[in-house]
Write an enzyme that holds these catalytic residues in place. Structure first.
Site, mmCIF file in Angstrom:
data_model
loop_
_atom_site.group_PDB
_atom_site.id
_atom_site.type_symbol
_atom_site.label_atom_id
_atom_site.label_comp_id
_atom_site.label_asym_id
_atom_site.label_seq_id
_atom_site.Cartn_x
_atom_site.Cartn_y
_atom_site.Cartn_z
ATOM 1 N N ASP A 30 45.073 46.369 27.289
ATOM 2 C CA ASP A 30 46.066 45.906 28.254
ATOM 3 C C ASP A 30 47.376 46.669 28.030
ATOM 4 O O ASP A 30 47.805 46.875 26.895
ATOM 5 C CB ASP A 30 46.290 44.391 28.096
ATOM 6 C CG ASP A 30 47.011 43.803 29.285
ATOM 7 O OD1 ASP A 30 46.375 43.010 30.011
ATOM 8 O OD2 ASP A 30 48.198 44.115 29.493
ATOM 9 N N ILE A 31 48.007 47.079 29.119
ATOM 10 C CA ILE A 31 49.236 47.863 29.029
ATOM 11 C C ILE A 31 50.405 47.031 28.495
ATOM 12 O O ILE A 31 51.377 47.581 27.967
ATOM 13 C CB ILE A 31 49.573 48.461 30.427
ATOM 14 C CG1 ILE A 31 50.437 49.699 30.298
ATOM 15 C CG2 ILE A 31 50.185 47.437 31.351
ATOM 16 C CD1 ILE A 31 50.537 50.518 31.574
ATOM 17 N N ASN A 86 41.675 34.846 34.648
ATOM 18 C CA ASN A 86 42.546 34.237 35.650
ATOM 19 C C ASN A 86 41.933 34.481 37.019
ATOM 20 O O ASN A 86 41.549 35.610 37.337
ATOM 21 C CB ASN A 86 43.947 34.857 35.586
ATOM 22 C CG ASN A 86 44.649 34.552 34.280
ATOM 23 O OD1 ASN A 86 44.573 33.431 33.783
ATOM 24 N ND2 ASN A 86 45.315 35.539 33.707
ATOM 25 N N GLN A 93 46.169 35.010 38.938
ATOM 26 C CA GLN A 93 45.580 36.343 38.843
ATOM 27 C C GLN A 93 46.546 37.351 39.442
ATOM 28 O O GLN A 93 47.081 37.157 40.534
ATOM 29 C CB GLN A 93 44.244 36.371 39.606
ATOM 30 C CG GLN A 93 43.514 37.705 39.500
ATOM 31 C CD GLN A 93 42.143 37.667 40.163
ATOM 32 O OE1 GLN A 93 41.714 36.622 40.685
ATOM 33 N NE2 GLN A 93 41.448 38.781 40.164
ATOM 34 N N HIS A 99 38.413 40.803 35.777
ATOM 35 C CA HIS A 99 38.598 41.283 34.408
ATOM 36 C C HIS A 99 38.617 40.105 33.454
ATOM 37 O O HIS A 99 39.103 39.022 33.789
ATOM 38 C CB HIS A 99 39.879 42.109 34.267
ATOM 39 C CG HIS A 99 41.115 41.439 34.781
ATOM 40 N ND1 HIS A 99 41.419 41.370 36.133
ATOM 41 C CD2 HIS A 99 42.119 40.802 34.138
ATOM 42 C CE1 HIS A 99 42.547 40.725 36.288
ATOM 43 N NE2 HIS A 99 43.000 40.358 35.100
ATOM 44 N N HIS A 101 40.010 38.921 29.788
ATOM 45 C CA HIS A 101 40.940 39.208 28.691
ATOM 46 C C HIS A 101 40.299 38.792 27.363
ATOM 47 O O HIS A 101 39.718 37.701 27.261
ATOM 48 C CB HIS A 101 42.224 38.384 28.842
ATOM 49 C CG HIS A 101 43.044 38.663 30.057
ATOM 50 N ND1 HIS A 101 44.213 39.386 30.017
ATOM 51 C CD2 HIS A 101 42.881 38.300 31.358
ATOM 52 C CE1 HIS A 101 44.743 39.455 31.229
ATOM 53 N NE2 HIS A 101 43.956 38.795 32.062
HETATM 54 P P1 5GP Z 1 45.780 38.969 35.324
HETATM 55 O O1 5GP Z 1 47.086 38.224 35.380
HETATM 56 O O2 5GP Z 1 45.401 39.545 36.655
HETATM 57 O O3 5GP Z 1 44.685 38.193 34.678
HETATM 58 O O4 5GP Z 1 46.034 40.164 34.312
HETATM 59 C C1 5GP Z 1 46.256 41.497 34.668
HETATM 60 C C2 5GP Z 1 46.505 42.247 33.390
HETATM 61 O O5 5GP Z 1 46.412 43.629 33.674
HETATM 62 C C3 5GP Z 1 47.892 42.003 32.782
HETATM 63 O O6 5GP Z 1 47.741 41.504 31.460
HETATM 64 C C4 5GP Z 1 48.541 43.381 32.827
HETATM 65 O O7 5GP Z 1 49.346 43.646 31.696
HETATM 66 C C5 5GP Z 1 47.358 44.319 32.907
HETATM 67 N N1 5GP Z 1 47.614 45.553 33.625
HETATM 68 C C6 5GP Z 1 48.189 45.672 34.858
HETATM 69 N N2 5GP Z 1 48.261 46.952 35.237
HETATM 70 C C7 5GP Z 1 47.714 47.675 34.208
HETATM 71 C C8 5GP Z 1 47.498 49.082 34.018
HETATM 72 O O8 5GP Z 1 47.828 49.934 34.854
HETATM 73 N N3 5GP Z 1 46.917 49.456 32.855
HETATM 74 C C9 5GP Z 1 46.523 48.559 31.904
HETATM 75 N N4 5GP Z 1 45.967 49.050 30.794
HETATM 76 N N5 5GP Z 1 46.708 47.223 32.062
HETATM 77 C C10 5GP Z 1 47.299 46.788 33.184
#
Ligand code: 5GP
Ligand code: ZN
Length: 115
Positions: A30-31, A86, A93, A99, A101
């Site tokens: 994760d970034i 999420n 989300q 995805h 985590h």
């Molecule tokens: P969500 O809230 O959709 O479950 O989580 C999305 C996750 O994707 C977040 O933890 C966010 O930091 C990660 N993320 C978003 N854009 C990027 C990206 O371009 N590269 C990487 N490695 N992670 C990302």
């Protein structure tokens, strides 16, 4: 999906720190990690959310869990970790490509939800 950031990571069009890749899936860091280990496991196929998964996706979803867990342990989560998906607006989300985590490290994580 041409405008999906995780499809672009899956295809290699935008870079990510990948920990695993095969024909069906990718695991990458994760970034914006919330713990020392924060991996994301995605199918290469665009599935918008867990609520959009179909019976034919069950095999890859199992692979995401099993492979992500193996990598989390390998990356240092030897005493456990948290696995989180999420889904949709209520689940907050942010990226609409399914995805999982994998979050952990040496320290015990905070409670998941406030009661
Ligand atoms: P969500 O809230 O959709 O479950 O989580 C999305 C996750 O994707 C977040 O933890 C966010 O930091 C990660 N993320 C978003 N854009 C990027 C990206 O371009 N590269 C990487 N490695 N992670 C990302
Ligand atoms: Zn996608």
């Amino acid at each position: 999906m041409s405008d999906c950031i995780f499809c672009k990571i899956a295809s290699g069009d935008i870079p990510a720190k990948k920990a695993f890749e095969d024909d069906d899936m990718v695991v990458f860091h994760d970034i914006n990690p919330v713990a020392p280990v924060h991996l994301l496991a995605i199918p290469k196929k665009h599935i918008a959310s867990l609520a959009d998964a179909e019976p034919a996706d069950a095999l890859v979803m199992g692979k995401l869990l099993q492979t992500g867990a193996r990598l989390a342990v390998e990356q240092g989560c030897t005493d456990g970790f948290r696995t989180l998906i999420n889904t949709g607006r209520v689940g907050r989300q942010e990226v609409y490509h399914l995805h999982i985590h994998f979050v952990g490290g040496p320290d015990v994580l905070p409670p998941m939800l406030k009661r």
